[in-house]
Enzyme design. Structure first.
Site, PDB file in Angstrom:
ATOM      1  N   TYR A 286      15.366  19.829 -20.548  1.00  0.00           N
ATOM      2  CA  TYR A 286      16.154  21.080 -20.173  1.00  0.00           C
ATOM      3  C   TYR A 286      16.711  21.809 -21.212  1.00  0.00           C
ATOM      4  O   TYR A 286      17.252  21.378 -22.180  1.00  0.00           O
ATOM      5  CB  TYR A 286      17.292  20.357 -19.030  1.00  0.00           C
ATOM      6  CG  TYR A 286      18.189  21.304 -18.583  1.00  0.00           C
ATOM      7  CD1 TYR A 286      17.637  22.269 -17.506  1.00  0.00           C
ATOM      8  CD2 TYR A 286      19.394  21.629 -19.058  1.00  0.00           C
ATOM      9  CE1 TYR A 286      18.394  23.360 -17.137  1.00  0.00           C
ATOM     10  CE2 TYR A 286      20.327  22.428 -18.419  1.00  0.00           C
ATOM     11  CZ  TYR A 286      19.612  23.350 -17.348  1.00  0.00           C
ATOM     12  OH  TYR A 286      20.692  24.326 -16.810  1.00  0.00           O
TER      13      TYR A 286
ATOM     14  N   LYS B  62      28.056  22.632 -26.060  1.00  0.00           N
ATOM     15  CA  LYS B  62      28.704  21.541 -25.323  1.00  0.00           C
ATOM     16  C   LYS B  62      29.976  21.105 -26.619  1.00  0.00           C
ATOM     17  O   LYS B  62      31.049  21.782 -26.616  1.00  0.00           O
ATOM     18  CB  LYS B  62      27.760  20.509 -25.181  1.00  0.00           C
ATOM     19  CG  LYS B  62      26.933  20.974 -23.836  1.00  0.00           C
ATOM     20  CD  LYS B  62      26.207  19.934 -23.299  1.00  0.00           C
ATOM     21  CE  LYS B  62      25.895  20.642 -21.945  1.00  0.00           C
ATOM     22  NZ  LYS B  62      24.398  20.235 -21.608  1.00  0.00           N
TER      23      LYS B  62
ATOM     24  N   ASP C 126      16.647  21.688 -29.729  1.00  0.00           N
ATOM     25  CA  ASP C 126      17.428  21.917 -28.618  1.00  0.00           C
ATOM     26  C   ASP C 126      18.593  20.853 -28.913  1.00  0.00           C
ATOM     27  O   ASP C 126      18.290  19.961 -28.264  1.00  0.00           O
ATOM     28  CB  ASP C 126      17.053  22.136 -27.136  1.00  0.00           C
ATOM     29  CG  ASP C 126      17.926  22.329 -26.298  1.00  0.00           C
ATOM     30  OD1 ASP C 126      19.247  22.371 -26.717  1.00  0.00           O
ATOM     31  OD2 ASP C 126      17.860  23.000 -25.210  1.00  0.00           O
TER      32      ASP C 126
HETATM   33  C1  PLP Z   1      23.274  21.740 -21.200  1.00  0.00           C
HETATM   34  C2  PLP Z   1      22.169  21.955 -21.820  1.00  0.00           C
HETATM   35  C3  PLP Z   1      21.721  23.237 -22.029  1.00  0.00           C
HETATM   36  C4  PLP Z   1      22.379  24.365 -21.368  1.00  0.00           C
HETATM   37  O1  PLP Z   1      23.595  24.691 -21.877  1.00  0.00           O
HETATM   38  P1  PLP Z   1      24.590  25.637 -20.810  1.00  0.00           P
HETATM   39  O2  PLP Z   1      25.827  25.736 -21.758  1.00  0.00           O
HETATM   40  O3  PLP Z   1      24.688  24.699 -19.536  1.00  0.00           O
HETATM   41  O4  PLP Z   1      24.003  26.951 -20.439  1.00  0.00           O
HETATM   42  C5  PLP Z   1      20.730  23.258 -22.684  1.00  0.00           C
HETATM   43  N1  PLP Z   1      20.001  22.319 -23.570  1.00  0.00           N
HETATM   44  C6  PLP Z   1      20.500  21.035 -23.511  1.00  0.00           C
HETATM   45  C7  PLP Z   1      19.671  20.182 -24.038  1.00  0.00           C
HETATM   46  C8  PLP Z   1      21.271  20.743 -22.710  1.00  0.00           C
HETATM   47  O5  PLP Z   1      22.010  19.639 -22.608  1.00  0.00           O
END
Ligand code: PLP
Length: 431
Positions: free
Chosen positions: A145, A268, A240
């Site tokens: 994701y 995060k 990511d």
């Molecule tokens: C949470 C998350 C996102 C998206 O971040 P948001 O601040 O919710 O837009 C993208 N990549 C990973 C791996 C995530 O865990």
């Protein structure tokens, strides 16, 4: 929530004016056939809902709360910064301070730009990779994701998975055709994709430790393989690390595995609970961004002083407390407790953990990709398990596809109590 609780009344009002009653779908508790509780306050590893229930929290605001909720250093930093102004729209010194810290801590990052969410970070990294390479196609992996970026909402994990809508309505077909989606941990499929059209592939993007379809790990040599094949074809490798950055190690998964991506997306933990993301990497690539280069990217509130102050305070506090070492100790304690509880309940389930991140799969089979994670989520065991835990004061993510988070505020007593509850819940979920 029971029908006459304050939470359920608030949820009814919310549903009248907010789609699904929530501002992010996974909060709606649909995957556990329920509705959400509303939080009145949070401190340390605890949440208190508006009905007065106290919960030990393993969701940690979906990752950011690595110190626990409302940590004093973060509150003080934000309050101090706020007194001097909440946003300027001109550069502020915090921006250099956090950029310096990231460049020092994250092995592959030479230059960094701040944004407001993880989604913005991955979106911008993809645009930059396309601008830098002059190519359009992107390889992503099933179950990874990357936020709700149009071209990345294909076979995505997290809420997209929970809601059975891996492909969102509203994403133009033409965008999705620019995305090649492959199973994780399968080098042959990547080789085939590059053999078929390597010259069109701008980037390979992945969660180096996929944590939005449960939690699973790259097989030995897989990240090195991706590093090598992208370099050979002039494609960029994008990690990511929105979830793993500053979480699994000070320098993220790239430090843990010793593999250097070209670009990294962050979020995060980096924001200390405020809305922050960042993307960074090789200087020659980052220099393609406006105003120096032709790739446009901007943000009214990017580098916001409150958000930067919060992130800096959280990261400095983690360093001061040797936080990653401590989280490994807490994680080890938690893992051995869960394994013991499983043995006692006669459950031969698969439990994955890296540092403070964990996931219990309700099956004994190995999990290396999305299909494995889906197979493990078959059957209703998770729902019963989740509700038993919640009723007993332990809040786990309301979906079998989410990762759990330990934080610095989980004390031995909290873990012990949680293990007791998990043991009961495992036994109950088998009935
Ligand atoms: C949470 C998350 C996102 C998206 O971040 P948001 O601040 O919710 O837009 C993208 N990549 C990973 C791996 C995530 O865990």
């Amino acid at each position: 929530m029971s029908g006459n609780s304050l939470s359920s009344k608030l949820y009814q009002s919310a549903c009248e004016i907010i789609p699904g009653g929530v501002n992010s779908p996974v909060r709606a508790f649909r995957n556990v056939d329920s509705s959400p509780f509303f939080v009145r306050a949070a401190k340390g590893c605890r949440l208190w809902d508006v009905d007065g229930n106290e919960l030990i929290d393993y969701v940690g605001t979906w990752g950011p709360a690595i110190l626990g909720h409302a940590p004093i250093p973060v509150i003080e930093a934000v309050s101090e910064a706020a007194k001097r102004g909440v946003s300027f729209g001109t550069p502020n010194p915090f921006e250099i301070e956090i950029a310096r810290l990231i460049v020092d801590w994250v092995p592959s990052v030479e230059k960094i730009r701040m944004v407001n969410s993880g989604t913005e970070a991955t979106m911008s990294a993809i645009r930059l990779a396309r601008g830098f390479t002059g190519r359009d196609k992107v390889i992503k992996f099933e179950g990874c994701y990357h936020g709700h970026v149009d071209s990345l909402l294909v076979a995505a994990g997290s809420g997209a998975l929970t809601h059975g809508e891996p492909d969102s309505a509203g994403v133009p077909h033409a965008f999705a055709t620019q995305t090649i989606t492959l199973p994780f941990n399968d080098p042959e499929r990547v080789e085939q994709a590059f053999a078929a059209g390597g010259d069109d592939i701008a980037a390979v993007i992945l969660e180096p430790i996929p944590a939005n379809a449960g939690l699973f790990f790259p097989r030995d040599g897989y990240l090195e393989f991706l590093r090598d094949i992208t370099a050979r074809h002039g494609s960029l490798l994008i990690f990511d690390e929105v979830m793993t950055g500053f979480r699994v190690a000070k320098g993220g998964a790239q430090e843990l595995y010793g593999v250097m991506p070209d670009l990294t997306a962050m979020g995060k933990v980096i924001g200390g609970g405020l809305p922050v993301g960042a993307f960074g990497g090789r200087a020659d690539i980052m220099d393609q961004l406006a105003p120096d280069g032709p790739v446009y990217q901007a943000g009214t509130l990017s580098g916001n002083p409150l958000a930067m102050a919060a992130g800096l305070a959280q990261l400095h506090e983690m360093e001061k407390q040797r936080g990653w070492q401590r989280l490994e100790e807490i994680g080890t304690m938690f893992e051995s407790g869960v394994r013991e509880a499983m043995a006692q309940a006669g459950c031969d389930y698969t439990f994955h953990r890296v540092g403070s991140m964990f996931c219990l799969f309700f099956s004994g089979e190995e999990v290396f990709n999305l299909d494995d994670a889906k197979a493990a989520a078959q059957g209703g065991a998770f729902k019963a398990f989740f509700h038993h835990c919640l009723k007993s004061g332990v809040f786990l993510a309301p979906s079998p596809y989410e990762t759990g988070f330990l934080c610095m505020a989980h004390a031995e007593e909290d873990i012990a109590r949680t293990i007791g509850v998990i043991g009961e819940a495992l036994a109950a979920s088998r009935r």
